[in-house]
Enzyme design. Structure first.
Site, PDB file in Angstrom:
ATOM      1  N   ARG A  34       0.819  -1.241   0.115  1.00 34.95           N
ATOM      2  CA  ARG A  34       0.059  -0.093   0.148  1.00 34.95           C
ATOM      3  C   ARG A  34       0.820   1.184  -0.058  1.00 34.95           C
ATOM      4  O   ARG A  34       0.393   2.190  -0.557  1.00 34.95           O
ATOM      5  CB  ARG A  34      -0.833   0.104   1.162  1.00 34.95           C
ATOM      6  CG  ARG A  34      -2.195  -0.928   0.997  1.00 34.95           C
ATOM      7  CD  ARG A  34      -2.953  -1.034   2.184  1.00 34.95           C
ATOM      8  NE  ARG A  34      -4.259  -1.768   1.773  1.00 34.95           N
ATOM      9  CZ  ARG A  34      -5.004  -2.083   2.732  1.00 34.95           C
ATOM     10  NH1 ARG A  34      -4.863  -1.741   4.278  1.00 34.95           N
ATOM     11  NH2 ARG A  34      -6.329  -2.752   2.423  1.00 34.95           N
ATOM     12  N   LYS A 199     -15.549 -16.407   6.259  1.00 29.70           N
ATOM     13  CA  LYS A 199     -17.129 -16.203   6.750  1.00 29.70           C
ATOM     14  C   LYS A 199     -17.758 -16.044   5.521  1.00 29.70           C
ATOM     15  O   LYS A 199     -17.640 -14.791   4.807  1.00 29.70           O
ATOM     16  CB  LYS A 199     -17.223 -15.429   7.815  1.00 29.70           C
ATOM     17  CG  LYS A 199     -16.592 -15.842   9.190  1.00 29.70           C
ATOM     18  CD  LYS A 199     -16.865 -14.758  10.149  1.00 29.70           C
ATOM     19  CE  LYS A 199     -16.336 -15.217  11.447  1.00 29.70           C
ATOM     20  NZ  LYS A 199     -16.835 -14.163  12.659  1.00 29.70           N
ATOM     21  N   GLY A 348      -7.243  -6.355   0.211  1.00 26.62           N
ATOM     22  CA  GLY A 348      -7.050  -7.135   1.213  1.00 26.62           C
ATOM     23  C   GLY A 348      -6.258  -8.433   1.322  1.00 26.62           C
ATOM     24  O   GLY A 348      -5.265  -8.202   0.842  1.00 26.62           O
ATOM     25  N   GLY A 372     -12.776  -3.792   1.538  1.00 28.34           N
ATOM     26  CA  GLY A 372     -13.821  -3.838   1.991  1.00 28.34           C
ATOM     27  C   GLY A 372     -14.700  -2.615   1.078  1.00 28.34           C
ATOM     28  O   GLY A 372     -16.023  -2.909   0.538  1.00 28.34           O
TER      29      GLY A 372
END
Length: 391
Positions: A34, A199, A348, A372
């Site tokens: 990043r 998840k 991510g 996100g």
């Protein structure tokens, strides 16, 4: 949306919101992806004679200074990559910040301390957040947002400051929007999406948004076990969200979902645990799936072959542990090998996996800097940091 390249910045104080939220280990940056991604804008502004003030966050400190989340190690790495000095403030909008800004000459750069050391940065109270934004804006003449990874947050340094200063988007934000529009507005077909991660509940909204638009949805990672359970299979001690089984069963009815046919099942969540490749419909009751297996990699690669548009978000297994990294490596190679296709890695953990596994980032069309934020854009949500830049 105005671009940073359109601004007259010579001699101006330019507040840049960058995404420098990188992993640290014992005060050392372990993945500088990043920081490297932020360089083109910073180098351009410096070359054009701006006095650059960088604002960024690191981790989730609880609205108060915490040495564990200081940007000092980031400043050191940024200085090395820029090849020029980086002035560092010990606060965000206090005496040190003002002294640092006052000391900048044209073509010099300074870094404020972690903006999340100020509780008002993330406050849900508009007045509290606005008061902090007033102080941030007071440091600068212009504002540029190049932190796509934070545009889904209604935070002071992302949203409110842009209402107080002439503003523009940086190249990272502009490129992200351009690429994501290609994924949502008449994408080239066949269109395949690969989703992983732990998840399924974290990806429900994006699955619901994308499933009607895609030709194929490949599911791996920990989330695949809830889908396998929806097919009636025993998943042993694998990660399972029992309350999402019915939702997954509904997704399966689309006929577009491709699931693993084998998995690497281990006796414990450990690189040293006994592990074997087993059929996805025959996972032993005392074992947990920690990666997709080689047959699944071949199945996924075949499903991806010929795709003209691919979006990949989430690893296929626990890639940080060597015995469970090959599924992610295999899928990454399959995506990277698609010549002429639009291939987007959704930030991510997926972007971290590409770097950790040594795969050349240039083999993909685009690697997002915002996991996100990318997902929320694809879900069709309004992103406050983008909305304000368009005004």
């Amino acid at each position: 949306m105005r671009l940073a390249s359109d601004l007259d910045v010579r001699g101006k104080r330019v507040l840049v919101r960058s995404d420098l939220n990188v992993p640290l280990d014992a005060g050392r940056v372990t993945d500088d992806g990043r920081i490297r991604a932020s360089l083109p804008l910073l180098q351009d502004l410096l070359a054009r004679g701006a006095r650059v003030i960088v604002a960024a966050h690191l981790g989730r400190p609880k609205g108060t200074p915490d040495p564990a989340y200081s940007l000092a190690p980031v400043a050191k790495r940024l200085e090395e990559l820029l090849g020029s000095p980086v002035a560092v403030a010990s606060d965000v909008v206090g005496e040190s910040a003002h002294a640092m800004v006052d000391g900048l000459a044209d073509g010099q750069l300074g870094l404020l301390e972690n903006v999340r050391f100020e509780a008002a940065e993330t406050s849900k109270d508009d007045a509290e957040r606005g008061a902090f934004a007033d102080r941030l804006a007071g440091l600068a003449d212009l504002y540029v947002d190049d932190a796509f990874g934070a545009v889904h947050r209604k935070h002071a340094s992302v949203y409110d400051v842009a209402q107080r200063l002439p503003h523009a988007s940086g190249p990272l934000v502009a490129t992200e929007v351009e690429v994501l529009k290609r994924l949502t507005q008449d994408p080239a077909r066949p269109y395949a999406v690969v989703l992983g991660g732990s998840k399924v509940s974290d990806k429900l909204a994006v699955i619901e948004a994308l499933l009607p638009k895609v030709d194929t949805l490949l599911v791996g990672g920990g989330m695949c076990f809830t889908f396998l359970a929806a097919q009636g299979h025993d998943v042993g001690s694998s990660l399972l969200e029992a309350d999402q089984v019915d939702r997954c069963r509904g997704f399966l009815e689309s006929g577009k979902v491709v699931l693993p046919v084998d998995v690497v099942a281990a006796t414990a969540f450990s690189a040293d645990a006994d592990h074997d490749v087993v059929p996805a419909d025959a996972i032993p009751s005392d074992r947990m799936g920690l990666d997709i297996g080689p047959d699944s990699v071949r199945l996924f690669a075949e499903a991806l072959s010929g795709a003209e548009t691919v979006f990949w978000n989430g690893p296929m297994g626990v890639f940080e542990l060597a015995p469970y990294a090959e599924g992610t490596r295999g899928v990454a190679e399959a995506v990277a090998s698609l010549e002429g296709a639009l291939t987007v890695v959704g930030g991510g953990d997926s972007a971290a996996a590409v770097r950790a596994l040594g795969i050349d980032e240039k083999r993909f069309t685009h690697i997002s800097t915002g996991g996100g934020a990318s997902l929320e854009y694809l879900e069709g949500k309004d992103l406050p940091g983008l909305t304000v830049l368009e005004t």
